[in-house]
Design a protein around this motif. Structure first.
Motif, short mmCIF file in Angstrom:
data_model
loop_
_atom_site.label_atom_id
_atom_site.label_comp_id
_atom_site.label_asym_id
_atom_site.label_seq_id
_atom_site.Cartn_x
_atom_site.Cartn_y
_atom_site.Cartn_z
N LEU A 151 0.83 -1.21 0.00
CA LEU A 151 0.00 0.00 0.00
C LEU A 151 0.86 1.26 0.00
N LEU A 152 1.86 1.30 0.86
CA LEU A 152 2.67 2.52 1.00
C LEU A 152 3.51 2.78 -0.25
N SER A 153 4.01 1.73 -0.89
CA SER A 153 4.83 1.94 -2.09
C SER A 153 4.01 2.48 -3.25
N LEU A 154 2.76 2.03 -3.37
CA LEU A 154 1.92 2.51 -4.45
C LEU A 154 1.36 3.90 -4.16
N ALA A 155 1.24 4.24 -2.87
CA ALA A 155 0.74 5.58 -2.50
C ALA A 155 1.83 6.64 -2.60
N ARG A 156 3.08 6.26 -2.40
CA ARG A 156 4.17 7.23 -2.26
C ARG A 156 4.29 8.19 -3.43
N PRO A 157 4.19 7.76 -4.69
CA PRO A 157 4.36 8.73 -5.78
C PRO A 157 3.25 9.78 -5.86
N LEU A 158 2.08 9.51 -5.27
CA LEU A 158 0.95 10.43 -5.39
C LEU A 158 0.66 11.19 -4.10
N ALA A 159 1.46 10.97 -3.07
CA ALA A 159 1.25 11.64 -1.79
C ALA A 159 1.90 13.02 -1.82
N LEU A 165 2.02 8.80 8.06
CA LEU A 165 0.58 8.97 8.14
C LEU A 165 0.00 9.52 6.84
N THR A 166 0.72 10.41 6.18
CA THR A 166 0.23 10.92 4.89
C THR A 166 0.19 9.81 3.86
N LEU A 167 1.20 8.95 3.86
CA LEU A 167 1.20 7.83 2.91
C LEU A 167 0.02 6.90 3.18
N TRP A 168 -0.24 6.61 4.44
CA TRP A 168 -1.39 5.76 4.77
C TRP A 168 -2.69 6.37 4.28
N LYS A 169 -2.90 7.64 4.59
CA LYS A 169 -4.16 8.28 4.21
C LYS A 169 -4.32 8.34 2.70
N THR A 170 -3.22 8.64 1.99
CA THR A 170 -3.27 8.65 0.54
C THR A 170 -3.61 7.26 0.00
N GLY A 171 -2.96 6.24 0.55
CA GLY A 171 -3.19 4.88 0.09
C GLY A 171 -4.61 4.42 0.30
N PHE A 172 -5.17 4.67 1.49
CA PHE A 172 -6.54 4.24 1.74
C PHE A 172 -7.54 5.01 0.89
N ILE A 216 7.15 5.90 -11.13
CA ILE A 216 7.19 7.36 -11.19
C ILE A 216 5.76 7.88 -11.14
N PRO A 217 5.55 9.16 -10.76
CA PRO A 217 4.17 9.65 -10.57
C PRO A 217 3.24 9.39 -11.75
N GLU A 218 3.70 9.61 -12.98
CA GLU A 218 2.83 9.40 -14.14
C GLU A 218 2.43 7.94 -14.26
N GLU A 219 3.38 7.04 -14.07
CA GLU A 219 3.07 5.62 -14.13
C GLU A 219 2.20 5.20 -12.95
N ALA A 220 2.43 5.81 -11.78
CA ALA A 220 1.61 5.48 -10.61
C ALA A 220 0.16 5.86 -10.83
N ALA A 221 -0.06 7.05 -11.40
CA ALA A 221 -1.44 7.47 -11.67
C ALA A 221 -2.12 6.52 -12.64
#
Length: 293
Positions: A151-159, A165-172, A216-221
């Motif tokens: 969860l945290l690795s996939l949230a990190r580029p878009l946080a 805590l920000t990574l968790w909230k973004t991921g959920f 990277i952010p574009e690929e993550a989105a």
């Protein structure tokens, strides 16, 4: 030095749980004597002191699907569109349980999973209430320990920030967009806010050990858009499948939505008679009313 995240996950999974839930887990495992490997208890009922009248949530982990089922079509359905979901009752409590093989449970908790449904749940608190042996216990713990890093690795580029805590909230927030959810908007943030210390400790431990590579952010989105599209369709397909495997499934669906979204959906007799058609006819109303997102 022992892995801190594994230690945290082990302690949480092995923490005491309601004795009635533990007894129910043992009874559930006994229904599959040739295949049961582990039973995990998760969801909002973990926080409840009185389980009467609630719907408990379990995952039953099995060695393989052919060993679990006497009917080949159930094994095929579980393999092609995991998991199968069934109702269960024991000593006055009611539950639903999802069935996954050990291999699928490990895969669906990791970054290679093609949907969020398993790792999004097991990044949250759970209890391992029954295991066939020490190897089954260690495999279950190892699989669950992959959920938070995924969860945290996939949230990190878009946080917008990189603290735990920000990574968790973004991921959920992102995972709630990848399933049909009955809960109201904001529920994804309240998960973290209900126990920020827990999520801070687990997040920092995951960051310290190193997360799986993040796109990277574009690929993550783009990855999240695929997960969200696939997740919505999988939710509909699983709903259709449950109409064959889950007795009273359409009534449970209505109960769940009414409970979380404050709606007053009532199931008509014809919808119980043809649950697949009845469930599908609910979907347009639910989307229009915002009861599921």
């Amino acid at each position: 030095m022992p892995n801190q995240l594994i230690s945290l996950v082990t302690a949480e999974l092995c923490a005491p749980a309601d004795p009635r839930a533990a007894a129910m887990a043992g009874a559930l495992a006994a229904q599959y004597p040739d295949a049961s490997r582990a039973v995990l208890f998760y969801g909002s009922c973990l926080r409840e002191k009185n389980l009467d009248g609630l719907m408990l949530d379990f995952y039953l982990i099995v060695s393989d699907y052919r060993a679990a089922y006497g009917k080949r079509w159930l094994a095929a359905a579980n393999r092609l569109i995991p998991p199968n979901v069934f109702p269960f009752e024991h000593n006055g409590l009611i539950a639903k349980y999802a069935v996954l093989s050990e291999a699928d449970f490990a895969r669906l908790n990791g970054p290679a999973a093609d949907n969020v449904s398993v790792w999004a749940r097991f990044a949250q608190p759970a209890r391992l209430l029954w295991a066939a042996d020490d190897l089954a216990r260690q495999r279950a713990i190892g699989a669950v320990a992959n959920a938070a890093p995924t969860l945290l690795s996939l949230a990190r580029p878009l946080a917008h920030a990189q603290d735990a805590l920000t990574l968790w909230k973004t991921g959920f927030t992102l995972t709630y967009g990848a399933e049909l959810r009955a809960e109201r908007k904001g529920r994804s943030l309240s998960i973290v806010e209900a126990d920020p210390d827990r999520y801070r400790r687990f997040g920092q431990a995951a960051l310290a050990q190193g997360l799986p590579p993040s796109p990277i952010p574009e690929e993550a989105a783009s990855r999240w858009r695929r997960l969200q599209r696939r997740g919505k369709w999988l939710s509909v397909i699983r709903l259709a499948k449950a109409s064959f495997t889950y007795a009273g499934g359409i009534d449970y669906l209505a109960w769940k939505i009414n409970r979380h979204a404050g709606t007053q959906i009532e199931i008509r007799p014809w919808q119980r008679r043809w649950p697949l058609l009845g469930a599908l006819t609910l979907l347009p109303r639910l989307f229009r009313g915002g009861a599921i997102r």
